[in-house]
Design an enzyme around this catalytic site. Structure first.
Site, PDB file in Angstrom:
ATOM      1  CB  CYS A  72       3.401   7.487   2.715  1.00 35.91           C
ATOM      2  SG  CYS A  72       3.764   6.279   3.997  1.00 35.91           S
ATOM      3  CD  GLU A 110      -1.297  -0.346   3.628  1.00 36.29           C
ATOM      4  OE1 GLU A 110      -2.019  -1.346   3.648  1.00 36.29           O
ATOM      5  OE2 GLU A 110      -1.351   0.558   4.467  1.00 36.29           O
ATOM      6  CB  CYS A 135       6.929  -5.173   9.014  1.00 35.73           C
ATOM      7  SG  CYS A 135       8.263  -4.381   9.944  1.00 35.73           S
ATOM      8  CB  CYS A 194       1.735   1.147   8.872  1.00 40.85           C
ATOM      9  SG  CYS A 194       2.535   2.620   9.315  1.00 40.85           S
ATOM     10  CB  CYS A 253       5.939  -2.142  16.340  1.00 43.88           C
ATOM     11  SG  CYS A 253       7.636  -1.694  15.950  1.00 43.88           S
TER      12      CYS A 253
HETATM   13  N1  SAH Z   1       9.417   0.562  10.080  1.00 44.81           N
HETATM   14  C1  SAH Z   1       9.608   1.964  10.007  1.00 44.81           C
HETATM   15  C2  SAH Z   1       8.672   2.709   9.074  1.00 44.81           C
HETATM   16  C3  SAH Z   1       7.232   2.311   8.995  1.00 44.81           C
HETATM   17  S1  SAH Z   1       6.061   2.850  10.133  1.00 44.81           S
HETATM   18  C4  SAH Z   1       9.564   2.566  11.388  1.00 44.81           C
HETATM   19  O1  SAH Z   1       9.379   1.852  12.350  1.00 44.81           O
HETATM   20  O2  SAH Z   1       9.802   3.761  11.506  1.00 44.81           O
HETATM   21  C5  SAH Z   1       5.891   4.583  10.054  1.00 44.81           C
HETATM   22  C6  SAH Z   1       5.545   5.166  11.410  1.00 44.81           C
HETATM   23  O3  SAH Z   1       4.187   4.876  11.813  1.00 44.81           O
HETATM   24  C7  SAH Z   1       6.419   4.609  12.514  1.00 44.81           C
HETATM   25  O4  SAH Z   1       6.812   5.660  13.352  1.00 44.81           O
HETATM   26  C8  SAH Z   1       5.486   3.653  13.226  1.00 44.81           C
HETATM   27  O5  SAH Z   1       5.942   3.378  14.514  1.00 44.81           O
HETATM   28  C9  SAH Z   1       4.177   4.408  13.145  1.00 44.81           C
HETATM   29  N2  SAH Z   1       2.970   3.614  13.380  1.00 44.81           N
HETATM   30  C10 SAH Z   1       2.742   2.317  13.105  1.00 44.81           C
HETATM   31  N3  SAH Z   1       1.498   1.961  13.482  1.00 44.81           N
HETATM   32  C11 SAH Z   1       0.939   3.059  13.990  1.00 44.81           C
HETATM   33  C12 SAH Z   1      -0.336   3.342  14.557  1.00 44.81           C
HETATM   34  N4  SAH Z   1      -1.258   2.403  14.666  1.00 44.81           N
HETATM   35  N5  SAH Z   1      -0.575   4.604  14.979  1.00 44.81           N
HETATM   36  C13 SAH Z   1       0.368   5.567  14.879  1.00 44.81           C
HETATM   37  N6  SAH Z   1       1.577   5.372  14.359  1.00 44.81           N
HETATM   38  C14 SAH Z   1       1.869   4.127  13.931  1.00 44.81           C
END
Ligand code: SAH
Length: 343
Positions: A97, A84, A104, A330, A108
């Site tokens: 973006c 996406e 991944c 994401c 997280c």
């Molecule tokens: N893997 C990379 C980039 C992808 S995520 C990273 O960790 O930076 C892009 C951003 O969105 C990251 O800061 C991630 O922690 C955040 N993110 C992911 N899920 C989210 C959510 N549900 N709400 C807010 N931010 C989120």
């Protein structure tokens, strides 16, 4: 796939097919503009037949437009992988973006991209295709491109796909291509320390964004497994190195999770941690993801937190939540339309 190739490599490719050198320029232009092979009218039929198997191919399997103009698409590649990409409209231009991996493996706790784990890395051309797609949709030409900024904040961990991602950075900023300045590109990482050093030494000038989300290792470990591998102190050391090498201020993403990292104590700790580092803090109330049971800090509290950090001498703003009505966070769209389960 020839979108993986840079201009010199395209020249070589064209030469190996016995075509005159000027065909390379024509082919590279067609690729940069996102033309389908049918739309390419200035290449001979037999040449087009020869390159068909290497020509980029994807299908748009979903496209959503938010009330605020944010557009999100799901692109499906020939192997069935779905990624996406999002286009965000700002006053100063259009930001795309991009996703860097299918799924991944960082795990997280709050992120939808990790739900099915990592399926595969995207190639440089597959990442580039996402930028080219939106540039084409908005009628961009080589003289006037419609995408001005790129953020590597879609699905995937960019520094877990280092070689392909850095080749993408070179391709997207190439003079003969879309020519998007690396200064207009942000690479977001959960903090894979060795590759932060590699990026700094590689001569790149993108903005480095660190997904911090917690003011200490103990808390970070409860939401981000990567915190078991690298301590915040090590990440900050790498950030200082990146700043010394590039002169680029570091960005920190801090997703506000209600009752967890938004307390006075946590915010004071965050301020102490980052004080003195040339940086900016992006606060964003967590986008709730159905499969994950965490909720975002109410917006008015988020404003108070930004104010508090500013008073403590830090630069902090709240990121506009965009495209919430189209599952902007994401991995959400991909998961809804099937993602890795669709084959
Ligand atoms: N893997 C990379 C980039 C992808 S995520 C990273 O960790 O930076 C892009 C951003 O969105 C990251 O800061 C991630 O922690 C955040 N993110 C992911 N899920 C989210 C959510 N549900 N709400 C807010 N931010 C989120």
């Amino acid at each position: 796939m020839i979108l993986d190739l840079n201009y010199e490599e395209i020249c070589e490719y064209v030469k190996n097919l016995g075509q005159p050198a000027y065909r390379a320029k024509q082919l590279y232009e067609a690729l940069t503009l996102g033309k389908t092979l049918e739309e390419v009218t200035n290449l001979p039929k037999d040449f087009k037949e020869k390159i068909a198997k290497d020509y980029p191919e994807y299908e748009v399997v979903a496209s959503l437009e938010s009330r605020d103009g944010t557009r999100k698409v799901a692109l499906k590649f020939p192997d069935g992988s779905i990624v996406e990409s999002v286009l965000l409209k700002y006053k100063y231009g259009n930001t795309v973006c991009v996703s860097t991996q299918v799924g991944c493996r960082m795990g997280c706790k709050f992120c939808a991209s990790t739900i099915g784990g990592l399926k595969r890395n995207l190639t440089p051309g597959e990442i580039l295709a996402q930028v080219i797609y939106f540039n084409k949709v908005f009628g961009g030409t080589l003289k006037e491109r419609k995408v001005t900024n790129v953020v590597l904040m879609g699905c995937g961990e960019p520094l877990d796909n280092y070689e392909n991602v850095t080749k993408f950075l070179r391709l997207v900023s190439a003079e003969q291509g879309l020519n998007i300045s690396q200064r207009n590109i942000s690479l977001s990482t959960c903090g894979l320390v060795p590759n932060i050093y590699k990026l700094a030494d590689g001569g790149f000038s993108v903005t480095l964004t660190i997904s911090l989300h917690a003011p200490n290792d103990e808390m970070r470990k409860t939401i981000m497994p990567v915190a078991n591998a690298y301590r915040i102190e090590e990440i900050l050391k790498a950030c200082r190195y990146y700043f010394e090498k590039t002169g680029r201020r570091i960005c920190f993403e801090y997703s506000l999770i209600e009752g967890f990292n938004d307390t006075d104590k946590a915010i004071s700790e965050l301020a102490t941690l980052l004080k003195g580092l040339p940086c900016h803090i992006n606060l964003i109330p967590l986008n709730s993801v159905k499969e994950k049971h965490l909720s975002g800090t109410p917006r008015k509290n988020a404003y108070k937190i930004a104010e508090k950090l500013t008073q403590m001498g830090l630069s902090a703003t709240i990121r506009r939540t965009m495209g919430e009505d189209i599952e902007g966070a994401c991995g959400q769209l991909r998961n809804r339309i099937g993602g890795e389960n669709d084959q």
